[in-house]
Design a protein around this motif. Structure first.
Motif, PDB file in Angstrom:
ATOM      1  N   SER A 197       0.835  -1.199   0.000  1.00  0.00           N
ATOM      2  CA  SER A 197       0.000   0.000   0.000  1.00  0.00           C
ATOM      3  C   SER A 197       0.875   1.256   0.000  1.00  0.00           C
ATOM      4  CB  SER A 197      -0.913   0.014   1.224  1.00  0.00           C
ATOM      5  OG  SER A 197      -0.164   0.275   2.403  1.00  0.00           O
ATOM      6  N   PRO A 198       0.420   2.331  -0.640  1.00  0.00           N
ATOM      7  CA  PRO A 198       1.216   3.567  -0.674  1.00  0.00           C
ATOM      8  C   PRO A 198       1.558   4.104   0.712  1.00  0.00           C
ATOM      9  CG  PRO A 198      -0.554   3.667  -2.288  1.00  0.00           C
ATOM     10  CD  PRO A 198      -0.803   2.438  -1.462  1.00  0.00           C
ATOM     11  N   THR A 199       0.646   3.952   1.670  1.00  0.00           N
ATOM     12  CA  THR A 199       0.908   4.486   3.001  1.00  0.00           C
ATOM     13  C   THR A 199       2.045   3.746   3.683  1.00  0.00           C
ATOM     14  OG1 THR A 199      -1.444   5.040   3.191  1.00  0.00           O
ATOM     15  CG2 THR A 199      -0.148   5.104   5.205  1.00  0.00           C
ATOM     16  N   TRP A 228       4.652  11.428  -0.245  1.00  0.00           N
ATOM     17  CA  TRP A 228       4.474  10.787   1.066  1.00  0.00           C
ATOM     18  C   TRP A 228       3.427  11.507   1.903  1.00  0.00           C
ATOM     19  CZ3 TRP A 228      10.413  10.630   2.514  1.00  0.00           C
ATOM     20  CH2 TRP A 228      11.068   9.712   1.677  1.00  0.00           C
ATOM     21  N   TRP A 229       3.399  12.824   1.817  1.00  0.00           N
ATOM     22  CA  TRP A 229       2.489  13.621   2.642  1.00  0.00           C
ATOM     23  C   TRP A 229       1.018  13.437   2.214  1.00  0.00           C
ATOM     24  CZ3 TRP A 229       7.524  14.633   2.374  1.00  0.00           C
ATOM     25  CH2 TRP A 229       8.194  15.124   3.510  1.00  0.00           C
ATOM     26  N   ASP A 230       0.788  12.900   1.012  1.00  0.00           N
ATOM     27  CA  ASP A 230      -0.590  12.659   0.562  1.00  0.00           C
ATOM     28  C   ASP A 230      -1.263  11.552   1.355  1.00  0.00           C
ATOM     29  OD1 ASP A 230      -0.075  14.524  -1.400  1.00  0.00           O
ATOM     30  OD2 ASP A 230       0.293  13.029  -2.975  1.00  0.00           O
ATOM     31  N   HIS A 231      -0.484  10.771   2.110  1.00  0.00           N
ATOM     32  CA  HIS A 231      -1.041   9.585   2.770  1.00  0.00           C
ATOM     33  C   HIS A 231      -1.047   9.715   4.288  1.00  0.00           C
ATOM     34  CE1 HIS A 231      -1.165   7.507  -1.071  1.00  0.00           C
ATOM     35  NE2 HIS A 231       0.017   8.050  -1.318  1.00  0.00           N
ATOM     36  N   ARG A 232      -0.997  10.952   4.775  1.00  0.00           N
ATOM     37  CA  ARG A 232      -1.056  11.187   6.216  1.00  0.00           C
ATOM     38  C   ARG A 232      -2.447  10.863   6.766  1.00  0.00           C
ATOM     39  NH1 ARG A 232       1.123  17.248   6.560  1.00  0.00           N
ATOM     40  NH2 ARG A 232       0.053  17.381   4.566  1.00  0.00           N
TER      41      ARG A 232
END
Length: 340
Positions: free
Chosen positions: A190-192, A336-340
């Motif tokens: 998963s991207p996160t 990376w910050w898109d998945h906070r």
């Protein structure tokens, strides 16, 4: 702070014996220090339930990777022999990816040792783990060779090479090996989760850049350092470049905490929970090891012992250098910050 390493002393002794069998302790009067540091790190992200065979395999593959890094990739002559370097790295990657690879007496010492350590893990771990580990090493070695030959890299180019050659995807698999079982593909891929692994890796890599800067210069190591990238690209002074590196590291720490909170939900599988919590322990272990491992400090230096590191508050900053939680302005990692 957790208790001192619970890794069985017998495992650490077996890893040392394994290193000696390949001659990795020759001409390395200070290398004994690495064994204790390795055991400490394993104690941070393993448990008393982790099988000794898994710990032994992890110990051997990690010590092998450190020798490969120190004696090949960080060797002062690494850039002058690109053909030899490429051939060795390609052979090493092939060995790591090939179950049943038949080594010969003519194979390079690092090829034979890498095959041995990987076969130990294939025997002790699930196929998903060893496949992910081989992929992680391919990313590490490819990026390490790429970074070695970078000519005046920009900040973004350096950072996306650095979080891979530091070995974070490898360490994430080693942590997962110590847990209840392989993290399911739908969670691992998963991207996160991938953002979390890469974020942790870059954070620790930048710590290493600051800590080992003077040692690298003193030993003539060819690798580029982020402090130098900032000095060259921005014309920053040494002190300013260090401060900027620490600030970026701290912004990554803030992101790590956000990603960690998002993933540690009641719906997370036990394996994912173990991985996420283990990555947090890896951050601690990396800092502790960096402070006391001789490979990160120029000689002669009076190095603190592991117990001194965890008991001495003066080693730790009282707070982060920033509270900025906005994305860093680097295209290769800003997602990376898109998945906070």
């Amino acid at each position: 702070m957790p208790e001192v390493s619970h890794v069985p002393s017998g495992v650490a002794a077996e890893v040392t014996t394994w290193k000696e069998s390949y001659g990795f302790l020759e001409d390395r009067p200070d290398s004994g220090n690495c064994g204790s540091v390795l055991a400490w790190c394993l104690g941070r992200f393993s448990t008393p339930q982790t099988p000794p065979a898994v710990l032994r395999g992890i110990g051997c593959i990690t010590e092998w990777a450190l020798v490969l890094d120190d004696d090949v990739l960080d060797h002062a002559d690494a850039r002058s022999r690109p053909g030899d370097l490429f051939r060795l790295m390609c052979r090493v990657m092939r060995v790591l990816e090939s179950p049943g690879y038949r080594v010969t007496a003519d194979d390079h010492l690092l090829v034979r040792a890498g095959h041995d350590a990987m076969e130990q893990l294939r025997t002790a771990c699930a196929p998903a783990h060893t496949t992910r580990l081989a992929t992680g090493f391919r990313r590490l070695l490819t990026s390490a060779v790429h970074k070695l030959h970078l000519d005046r890299p920009g900040e973004d180019e350096y950072l996306f090479s650095r979080f891979q050659d530091f070995g974070g995807p490898v360490y994430a698999v080693l942590i997962d090996m110590c847990g209840p079982g392989p993290t399911p593909d739908e969670e691992w891929d998963s991207p996160t989760v991938q953002a979390l692994i890469e974020c942790v890796t870059l954070m620790c890599a930048l710590e290493n850049d600051v800590t080992s800067f003077h040692k690298e210069k003193a030993e003539g190591q060819p690798s580029t350092n982020f402090v130098d990238v900032l000095r060259t690209g921005r014309g920053a002074s040494f002190d300013r470049a260090v401060a900027l590196t620490v600030e970026i590291r701290d912004r990554l720490m803030l992101l790590f905490l956000q990603l960690r909170e998002r993933l540690l939900t009641p719906a997370a599988t036990p394996s994912l929970r173990y991985l996420v919590e283990g990555l947090g322990q890896f951050v601690i272990a990396n800092t502790e090891a960096t402070l006391c491992a001789r490979r990160y400090n120029p000689l002669p230096v009076r190095l603190p012992r592991l117990d001194q590191v965890i008991r001495t508050p003066a080693f730790w900053a009282p707070s982060l250098s920033t509270d900025d939680t906005s994305p860093l302005p680097y295209p290769s990692i800003s997602w990376w910050w898109d998945h906070r």
